[in-house]
Write a protein that holds these residues in place. Structure first.
Motif, PDB file in Angstrom:
ATOM      1  N   SER A 139      -4.641  -7.177   4.924  1.00  0.00           N
ATOM      2  CA  SER A 139      -3.946  -6.673   6.110  1.00  0.00           C
ATOM      3  C   SER A 139      -2.784  -7.592   6.494  1.00  0.00           C
ATOM      4  O   SER A 139      -2.940  -8.807   6.580  1.00  0.00           O
ATOM      5  CB  SER A 139      -4.976  -6.570   7.236  1.00  0.00           C
ATOM      6  OG  SER A 139      -4.337  -6.219   8.412  1.00  0.00           O
ATOM      7  N   THR A 141       0.840  -1.213   0.000  1.00  0.00           N
ATOM      8  CA  THR A 141       0.000   0.000   0.000  1.00  0.00           C
ATOM      9  C   THR A 141       0.874   1.262   0.000  1.00  0.00           C
ATOM     10  O   THR A 141       0.403   2.330  -0.379  1.00  0.00           O
ATOM     11  CB  THR A 141      -0.931   0.023   1.231  1.00  0.00           C
ATOM     12  OG1 THR A 141      -0.145  -0.200   2.399  1.00  0.00           O
ATOM     13  CG2 THR A 141      -2.003  -1.050   1.139  1.00  0.00           C
ATOM     14  N   ASP A 171       0.733  -3.934   4.747  1.00  0.00           N
ATOM     15  CA  ASP A 171      -0.504  -4.330   4.059  1.00  0.00           C
ATOM     16  C   ASP A 171      -0.286  -4.435   2.554  1.00  0.00           C
ATOM     17  O   ASP A 171       0.535  -3.717   1.985  1.00  0.00           O
ATOM     18  CB  ASP A 171      -1.605  -3.296   4.317  1.00  0.00           C
ATOM     19  CG  ASP A 171      -1.987  -3.215   5.788  1.00  0.00           C
ATOM     20  OD1 ASP A 171      -1.662  -4.165   6.528  1.00  0.00           O
ATOM     21  OD2 ASP A 171      -2.608  -2.209   6.188  1.00  0.00           O
TER      22      ASP A 171
END
Ligand SMILES: CC(C)(COP(=O)(O)OP(=O)(O)OC[C@H]1O[C@@H](n2cnc3c(N)ncnc32)[C@H](O)[C@@H]1OP(=O)(O)O)[C@@H](O)C(=O)NCCC(=O)NCCS
Length: 159
Positions: free
Chosen positions: A128, A107, A136
């Motif tokens: 996650s 991310t 993540d």
């Protein structure tokens, strides 16, 4: 830039790029050999003046494919090499029955996320703690439309 299928003699150069780009998270020689064996049809290298500057490897099932990794040498980025690798992969997928291609990206890796968006990938769910270091992963995906189907849908557009 010239794109070609990965060959075993490309391995040491690909590993060198892999380690320079991903450091401790780099895939091992054994992992690349496995990818070559199982996904060799969609394992491509980009050569600049005969020297490998990047690679991309994708594993395809019957209807779904996963981009496993793409990397360009840090000093060769921003010149269309990653784009050429991606375009080649998407074109190759259009010749298969694959309907959807997916990937996971950190991310925090905004450069790669923008790169993928530029190729029509859209964001899916966040996985996650997906990475070993706890970061993540963002799932992204894009539809693949088969060439034959496109021709069928738009018969007048045929050249
Ligand atoms: C992502 C990566 C493969 C892109 O390779 P590249 O050769 O630099 O990409 P290109 O020059 O072909 O760029 C294609 C498009 O991607 C986008 N893009 C690429 N790098 C970008 C950046 N740092 N920031 C924003 N957009 C970027 C741009 O839209 C660009 O189009 P443009 O040239 O018209 O602006 C490269 O940055 C890389 O190896 N990163 C490290 C490894 C990595 O993160 N891999 C993905 C892990 S899932």
């Amino acid at each position: 830039v010239r794109i070609s299928r990965f060959r075993l003699w490309d391995l040491s150069r690909v590993l060198e790029i892999e380690r320079a780009v991903f450091g401790a998270g780099a895939y091992s020689r054994g992992m690349f050999l496995e990818l070559y064996r199982d996904c060799g049809g969609l394992f491509f290298v980009a050569k600049c003046s005969g020297r490998i500057a990047g690679y991309v490897v994708t594993c395809a099932g019957r209807k779904k494919a996963e981009i496993v990794s793409v990397a360009v040498r840090p000093d060769r980025r921003g010149r269309g090499i990653g784009g050429a690798l991606m375009a080649n992969t998407l074109q190759a997928l259009e010749d298969t029955a694959v309907e959807r291609v997916e990937l996971t990206v950190r991310t925090t890796n905004q450069a790669a996320i923008r790169f993928y968006r530029g190729f029509g990938f859209v964001s899916g769910p966040v996985a996650s703690g997906y990475y070993e270091d706890g970061e993540d992963g963002l799932r992204m995906w894009r539809q693949i439309t088969a060439k034959a189907e496109k021709t069928h849908r738009n018969p007048r557009r045929r050249p």
